[in-house]
Design an enzyme around this catalytic site. Structure first.
Site, PDB file in Angstrom:
ATOM      1  N   TYR A 148       7.313   2.090   8.138  1.00  8.80           N
ATOM      2  CA  TYR A 148       6.961   0.861   7.412  1.00  8.80           C
ATOM      3  C   TYR A 148       7.777   0.818   6.132  1.00  8.80           C
ATOM      4  CZ  TYR A 148       4.132  -2.387   4.568  1.00  8.80           C
ATOM      5  OH  TYR A 148       3.705  -3.417   3.755  1.00  8.80           O
ATOM      6  N   ASP A 243      14.663   5.006   2.739  1.00  9.91           N
ATOM      7  CA  ASP A 243      13.518   4.401   2.059  1.00  9.91           C
ATOM      8  C   ASP A 243      12.662   5.547   1.517  1.00  9.91           C
ATOM      9  OD1 ASP A 243      10.786   2.147   3.019  1.00  9.91           O
ATOM     10  OD2 ASP A 243      11.179   3.335   1.225  1.00  9.91           O
ATOM     11  N   LYS A 271       6.464   3.444  -6.217  1.00 11.56           N
ATOM     12  CA  LYS A 271       5.303   4.324  -6.413  1.00 11.56           C
ATOM     13  C   LYS A 271       5.431   5.220  -7.648  1.00 11.56           C
ATOM     14  CE  LYS A 271       4.303   4.039  -1.479  1.00 11.56           C
ATOM     15  NZ  LYS A 271       3.001   3.375  -1.327  1.00 11.56           N
TER      16      LYS A 271
HETATM   17  P1  KE4 Z   1       5.027  -1.861  -1.696  1.00 11.37           P
HETATM   18  O1  KE4 Z   1       5.641  -3.235  -1.488  1.00 11.37           O
HETATM   19  O2  KE4 Z   1       3.657  -1.746  -1.087  1.00 11.37           O
HETATM   20  O3  KE4 Z   1       5.088  -1.400  -3.167  1.00 11.37           O
HETATM   21  O4  KE4 Z   1       5.972  -0.789  -0.937  1.00 11.37           O
HETATM   22  C1  KE4 Z   1       6.216  -0.981   0.432  1.00 11.37           C
HETATM   23  C2  KE4 Z   1       6.612   0.347   1.041  1.00 11.37           C
HETATM   24  C3  KE4 Z   1       7.955   0.582   1.311  1.00 11.37           C
HETATM   25  N1  KE4 Z   1       8.366   1.751   1.842  1.00 11.37           N
HETATM   26  C4  KE4 Z   1       7.476   2.736   2.126  1.00 11.37           C
HETATM   27  C5  KE4 Z   1       7.982   4.021   2.721  1.00 11.37           C
HETATM   28  C6  KE4 Z   1       6.094   2.553   1.862  1.00 11.37           C
HETATM   29  O5  KE4 Z   1       5.227   3.557   2.155  1.00 11.37           O
HETATM   30  C7  KE4 Z   1       5.649   1.341   1.310  1.00 11.37           C
HETATM   31  C8  KE4 Z   1       4.197   1.065   1.043  1.00 11.37           C
HETATM   32  N2  KE4 Z   1       3.300   2.078   1.452  1.00 11.37           N
HETATM   33  C9  KE4 Z   1       1.944   1.663   1.771  1.00 11.37           C
HETATM   34  C10 KE4 Z   1       1.181   2.898   2.277  1.00 11.37           C
HETATM   35  N3  KE4 Z   1       1.416   3.114   3.638  1.00 11.37           N
HETATM   36  C11 KE4 Z   1       1.283   1.019   0.590  1.00 11.37           C
HETATM   37  C12 KE4 Z   1      -0.203   0.779   0.775  1.00 11.37           C
HETATM   38  C13 KE4 Z   1      -0.495  -0.678   1.042  1.00 11.37           C
HETATM   39  O6  KE4 Z   1       0.225  -1.311   1.841  1.00 11.37           O
HETATM   40  O7  KE4 Z   1      -1.480  -1.142   0.436  1.00 11.37           O
END
Ligand code: KE4
Length: 432
Positions: A148, A243, A271
């Protein structure tokens, strides 16, 4: 106290929230749909603990999905944010803080010669994909099943029938004409990777990969796999995008690319670099990054990109992470936790396997080794859900999905790990 009493305030807030917010949450995973029941509304957090709206305390293994490696409300981060807030919250103009954090990131992640800040990981990956397409003049990208990268249209795509055939939208609202440019193959599958690049390598702008996957649960690359990604992309003139939104500054100061000694062309971060405030970033070699506006023609922008409060929180966090003994400390704590969980499950004859990388981990309710989405989804999600709720009742807050990673930080002391394992022994005992 009855369960209703225990979670009364959270339940009231959840029912109120659903009148104004889809599903009552601002991000789907928070709604507990994968484990059932109603989500907890959190009131405050400190160190390794969070407190819900009813005043119940929990040992937290979500850590805001990765940012909180220093624990919640670290005093030095909080005081830095307070001081910054006194100077205003946003200027819409460049600041010294952004130069400082850009230098900090580049010094820690040498493949990132230049970096652009965003306000989320999604913006970072979405922009990195556009930049790779702009730089190469190619439209097709490759991603992996179970990985993801945020909710950008090009990345909400599922596999077509064959490895090199058109991708299909994985969400309503994603245009089929866009999705077809995203090829999705299995992670850790060397043959599928070589087949795609043999067939259409010269059409591929980039591979985007979580070098250590967190989003199918924690899954590690097989020996040689990341090297193979680097090899096929270099040969085809495609870019390799790591990523590291989750793994950046988590697995080591230089992220997964430092651990595996791979130099990607672009890296996405998020993060931890925001210390819990909204910061994302993407960066890489100068000749690619200089394709970005205002230097080059690839457009990318953001009102709050480089926001002074968010960058202050991130900078304070990255500076505290210069004490690299933190990484061995959190890795050791995670090993103790995972070894203890495996032992506790074994004592009750419950089939689980576990993957861990640095301070990320997932306990899978399957007897299979989990190396990709196929093996991850062999997990007994109903049993995971039961375990989740039993742990919650014992005061341990795990990620509310079998297919998420758990995170530890410096506040997860030996005492806290032991408390967690005591809870797990009870949870496993009453699981069957
Ligand atoms: P954000 O747009 O949520 O800040 O980041 C997206 C993203 C991109 N790449 C990786 C590897 C990620 O894990 C994420 C977001 N991670 C999720 C947890 N699986 C955030 C939690 C959520 O979606 O609320």
């Amino acid at each position: 106290m009855s369960e209703t009493e225990t979670y009364r305030r959270s339940s009231e807030l959840f029912h109120r929230a659903q009148n104004y917010i889809p599903g009552g949450v601002n991000s789907p995973v928070r709604a507990f749909r994968a484990v059932g029941g109603e989500p907890l509304f959190i009131a405050r957090a400190s160190g390794a603990e969070i407190t819900d709206a009813d005043g119940n305390n929990y040992i937290d293994y979500i850590g805001s999905w990765g940012p909180m490696i220093l624990g919640h409300a670290h005093p030095e981060v909080i005081s830095a944010i307070k001081e910054a807030a006194e100077r205003g919250t946003s200027y819409g103009a460049p600041t010294e803080l952004e130069v400082e954090i850009a230098q900090e990131i580049s010094a820690s992640v040498p493949s990132v010669e230049k970096v652009r800040l965003t306000s989320s990981g999604t913006e970072a990956t979405m922009s990195a994909i556009r930049l790779a397409r702009g730089f190469t003049g190619r439209d097709r990208i490759v991603k992996f099943v179970g990985c993801y990268h945020g909710h950008g249209d090009s990345l909400l795509v599922k596999a077509g029938s064959g490895v090199a055939t058109f991708g299909l939208p994985d969400s309503p609202g994603v245009p089929a004409d866009l999705a077809k440019n995203t090829l999705t193959i299995n992670f850790n599958d060397f043959a599928a990777l070589e087949e795609v690049f043999d067939q259409v390598g010269k059409e591929i702008a980039a591979i985007i990969v979580e070098p250590v996957v967190g989003n199918m649960g924690c899954v590690l690359p097989k020996p040689g796999y990341l090297e193979k990604l680097r090899e096929v992309t270099a040969k085809a003139g495609s870019l390799l995008i790591f990523d590291e939104v989750m793994t950046g500054f988590r697995l080591s100061r230089g992220g997964a690319q430092q651990i595996y000694d791979i130099k990607p062309d672009l890296t996405c971060l998020g993060k931890i670099i925001g210390g819990g405030l909204p910061v994302g970033a993407f960066g890489g070699c100068k000749d690619v990054m200089n394709m970005l506006a205002p230097v080059g023609p690839v457009y990318q922008a953001g009102t709050l990109s480089g926001n002074p409060l968010a960058v202050t929180a991130g900078l304070a966090t990255l500076r505290l992470l210069k004490d690299e003994s933190i990484y061995s400390q959190v890795e050791k704590a995670t090993k103790t936790l995972v070894d203890g969980l495996l032992e506790a499950a074994k004592e009750e004859g419950i089939s689980v396997t576990a993957n861990r990388a640095g301070s990320m981990f997932t306990l899978f309710f399957t007897d299979k080794e989990v190396t990709d989405w196929e093996s991850a989804k062999s997990s007994d999600t109903a049993k995971f859900a039961k375990f989740f709720h039993k742990m919650l009742a014992e005061g341990v807050y795990l990620p509310p999905s079998q297919f998420e990673a758990g995170f530890l930080g410096i506040a997860h002391t030996e005492k806290i790990i032991e408390q967690t394992l005591t809870a797990a022994r009870k949870a496993f005992k009453h699981l069957t």
